[in-house]
Motif scaffolding. Structure first.
Motif, PDB file in Angstrom:
ATOM      1  N   THR A  11       0.909  -1.196   0.116  1.00 18.11           N
ATOM      2  CA  THR A  11      -0.225  -0.095   0.149  1.00 18.11           C
ATOM      3  C   THR A  11       0.863   1.348  -0.007  1.00 18.11           C
ATOM      4  O   THR A  11       0.592   2.088  -0.790  1.00 18.11           O
ATOM      5  N   HIS A  12       1.868   1.306   0.873  1.00 16.21           N
ATOM      6  CA  HIS A  12       2.810   2.329   0.886  1.00 16.21           C
ATOM      7  C   HIS A  12       3.577   2.627  -0.531  1.00 16.21           C
ATOM      8  O   HIS A  12       3.587   3.659  -0.974  1.00 16.21           O
ATOM      9  N   ILE A  13       3.845   1.387  -1.160  1.00 13.79           N
ATOM     10  CA  ILE A  13       4.554   1.518  -2.451  1.00 13.79           C
ATOM     11  C   ILE A  13       3.450   2.229  -3.534  1.00 13.79           C
ATOM     12  O   ILE A  13       4.056   3.091  -4.345  1.00 13.79           O
ATOM     13  N   LYS A  14       2.276   1.770  -3.536  1.00 12.25           N
ATOM     14  CA  LYS A  14       1.397   2.167  -4.414  1.00 12.25           C
ATOM     15  C   LYS A  14       1.163   3.449  -4.253  1.00 12.25           C
ATOM     16  O   LYS A  14       0.903   4.549  -5.189  1.00 12.25           O
ATOM     17  N   LYS A  15       1.144   4.294  -2.952  1.00  7.58           N
ATOM     18  CA  LYS A  15       0.763   5.621  -2.620  1.00  7.58           C
ATOM     19  C   LYS A  15       2.047   6.393  -3.645  1.00  7.58           C
ATOM     20  O   LYS A  15       1.772   7.195  -4.214  1.00  7.58           O
ATOM     21  N   VAL A  16       3.193   5.957  -3.526  1.00  6.26           N
ATOM     22  CA  VAL A  16       4.185   6.661  -3.818  1.00  6.26           C
ATOM     23  C   VAL A  16       4.149   6.799  -5.578  1.00  6.26           C
ATOM     24  O   VAL A  16       4.364   7.642  -6.198  1.00  6.26           O
ATOM     25  N   LEU A  17       4.054   5.460  -6.153  1.00  8.97           N
ATOM     26  CA  LEU A  17       3.795   5.352  -7.483  1.00  8.97           C
ATOM     27  C   LEU A  17       2.769   5.986  -8.288  1.00  8.97           C
ATOM     28  O   LEU A  17       2.625   6.284  -9.391  1.00  8.97           O
ATOM     29  N   ASN A  18       1.567   6.094  -7.219  1.00  7.76           N
ATOM     30  CA  ASN A  18       0.400   6.778  -7.901  1.00  7.76           C
ATOM     31  C   ASN A  18       0.415   8.139  -7.969  1.00  7.76           C
ATOM     32  O   ASN A  18      -0.393   8.973  -8.453  1.00  7.76           O
ATOM     33  N   GLU A  19       1.235   8.934  -7.029  1.00 11.78           N
ATOM     34  CA  GLU A  19       1.412  10.219  -6.865  1.00 11.78           C
ATOM     35  C   GLU A  19       2.074  10.942  -7.879  1.00 11.78           C
ATOM     36  O   GLU A  19       3.021  10.405  -8.678  1.00 11.78           O
ATOM     37  N   THR A  20       1.369  12.024  -8.353  1.00 13.98           N
ATOM     38  CA  THR A  20       2.111  12.963  -9.452  1.00 13.98           C
ATOM     39  C   THR A  20       2.963  13.984  -9.060  1.00 13.98           C
ATOM     40  O   THR A  20       3.836  14.718  -9.675  1.00 13.98           O
ATOM     41  N   ASP A  21       2.583  14.566  -7.988  1.00 18.45           N
ATOM     42  CA  ASP A  21       2.899  15.827  -7.374  1.00 18.45           C
ATOM     43  C   ASP A  21       4.258  15.244  -6.582  1.00 18.45           C
ATOM     44  O   ASP A  21       4.441  14.431  -5.921  1.00 18.45           O
ATOM     45  N   LYS A  22       5.527  15.895  -6.950  1.00 21.49           N
ATOM     46  CA  LYS A  22       6.750  15.694  -6.538  1.00 21.49           C
ATOM     47  C   LYS A  22       6.952  15.837  -5.108  1.00 21.49           C
ATOM     48  O   LYS A  22       7.473  14.873  -4.138  1.00 21.49           O
ATOM     49  N   GLU A  23       6.354  16.776  -4.463  1.00 18.85           N
ATOM     50  CA  GLU A  23       6.514  16.944  -3.001  1.00 18.85           C
ATOM     51  C   GLU A  23       5.674  15.994  -2.199  1.00 18.85           C
ATOM     52  O   GLU A  23       6.127  15.637  -1.136  1.00 18.85           O
ATOM     53  N   THR A  24       4.470  15.740  -2.554  1.00 19.79           N
ATOM     54  CA  THR A  24       3.889  14.800  -1.788  1.00 19.79           C
ATOM     55  C   THR A  24       4.417  13.405  -1.903  1.00 19.79           C
ATOM     56  O   THR A  24       4.415  12.801  -1.023  1.00 19.79           O
ATOM     57  N   ALA A  25       4.892  13.086  -3.282  1.00 14.29           N
ATOM     58  CA  ALA A  25       5.570  11.953  -3.366  1.00 14.29           C
ATOM     59  C   ALA A  25       6.697  11.528  -2.604  1.00 14.29           C
ATOM     60  O   ALA A  25       6.964  10.293  -2.061  1.00 14.29           O
ATOM     61  N   GLU A  26       7.514  12.642  -2.295  1.00 14.04           N
ATOM     62  CA  GLU A  26       8.691  12.692  -1.320  1.00 14.04           C
ATOM     63  C   GLU A  26       8.289  12.239   0.142  1.00 14.04           C
ATOM     64  O   GLU A  26       8.809  11.636   0.584  1.00 14.04           O
ATOM     65  N   LYS A  27       7.117  13.044   0.450  1.00 18.44           N
ATOM     66  CA  LYS A  27       6.633  12.750   1.774  1.00 18.44           C
ATOM     67  C   LYS A  27       6.207  11.335   1.747  1.00 18.44           C
ATOM     68  O   LYS A  27       6.614  10.496   2.701  1.00 18.44           O
ATOM     69  N   TYR A  28       5.394  10.777   0.861  1.00 23.33           N
ATOM     70  CA  TYR A  28       5.301   9.274   0.849  1.00 23.33           C
ATOM     71  C   TYR A  28       6.324   8.398   0.628  1.00 23.33           C
ATOM     72  O   TYR A  28       6.275   7.375   1.279  1.00 23.33           O
ATOM     73  N   LEU A  29       7.434   8.963  -0.017  1.00 19.75           N
ATOM     74  CA  LEU A  29       8.628   7.845  -0.147  1.00 19.75           C
ATOM     75  C   LEU A  29       9.431   7.838   1.074  1.00 19.75           C
ATOM     76  O   LEU A  29       9.814   6.895   1.462  1.00 19.75           O
ATOM     77  N   LYS A  30       9.325   8.864   1.996  1.00 18.65           N
ATOM     78  CA  LYS A  30      10.024   8.748   3.094  1.00 18.65           C
ATOM     79  C   LYS A  30       9.536   7.653   3.961  1.00 18.65           C
ATOM     80  O   LYS A  30      10.065   6.946   4.797  1.00 18.65           O
ATOM     81  N   GLU A  31       8.064   7.726   4.307  1.00 12.00           N
ATOM     82  CA  GLU A  31       7.123   6.827   4.924  1.00 12.00           C
ATOM     83  C   GLU A  31       7.504   5.497   4.354  1.00 12.00           C
ATOM     84  O   GLU A  31       7.610   4.542   5.165  1.00 12.00           O
ATOM     85  N   ALA A  32       7.524   5.178   3.158  1.00 14.47           N
ATOM     86  CA  ALA A  32       7.557   3.800   2.281  1.00 14.47           C
ATOM     87  C   ALA A  32       9.146   3.367   2.844  1.00 14.47           C
ATOM     88  O   ALA A  32       8.952   2.127   3.178  1.00 14.47           O
TER      89      ALA A  32
END
Length: 83
Positions: free
Chosen positions: A30-51
């Motif tokens: 689920t964490h991985i999908k959140k990162v891969l589905n994100e298009t905004d870089k700032e939000t993706a970086e936040k999700y990346l840190k959690e993942a």
């Protein structure tokens, strides 16, 4: 079906461990999908840190292999860098 007491207990323990590990792996996906589905870089970086943090925890606990964790983290990092 096991006959010995110790084998019966081992079966109980392994079933419990399997359930526990499967829920953790599912949460990781689920964490991985959140990162891969994100298009905004700032939000993706936040999700990346959690993942990455969660993947590292699973790796340390032996739920996934160390190389598997490194491969997943690398894939996610490359995705975020290319946004």
């Amino acid at each position: 079906m096991p006959q010995h007491k110790s084998a019966i207990k081992r079966l109980r323990q392994s079933e419990k461990k399997k359930k526990h590990n499967n829920t953790r792996r599912s949460k990781m996906r689920t964490h991985i999908k959140k990162v891969l589905n994100e298009t905004d870089k700032e939000t993706a970086e936040k999700y990346l840190k959690e993942a990455v943090s969660y993947i590292d925890r699973l790796s340390v606990k032996g739920i996934i292999h160390q190389n598997n964790a490194a491969r997943k983290k690398s894939k996610l990092t490359n995705h975020v860098n290319n946004l």
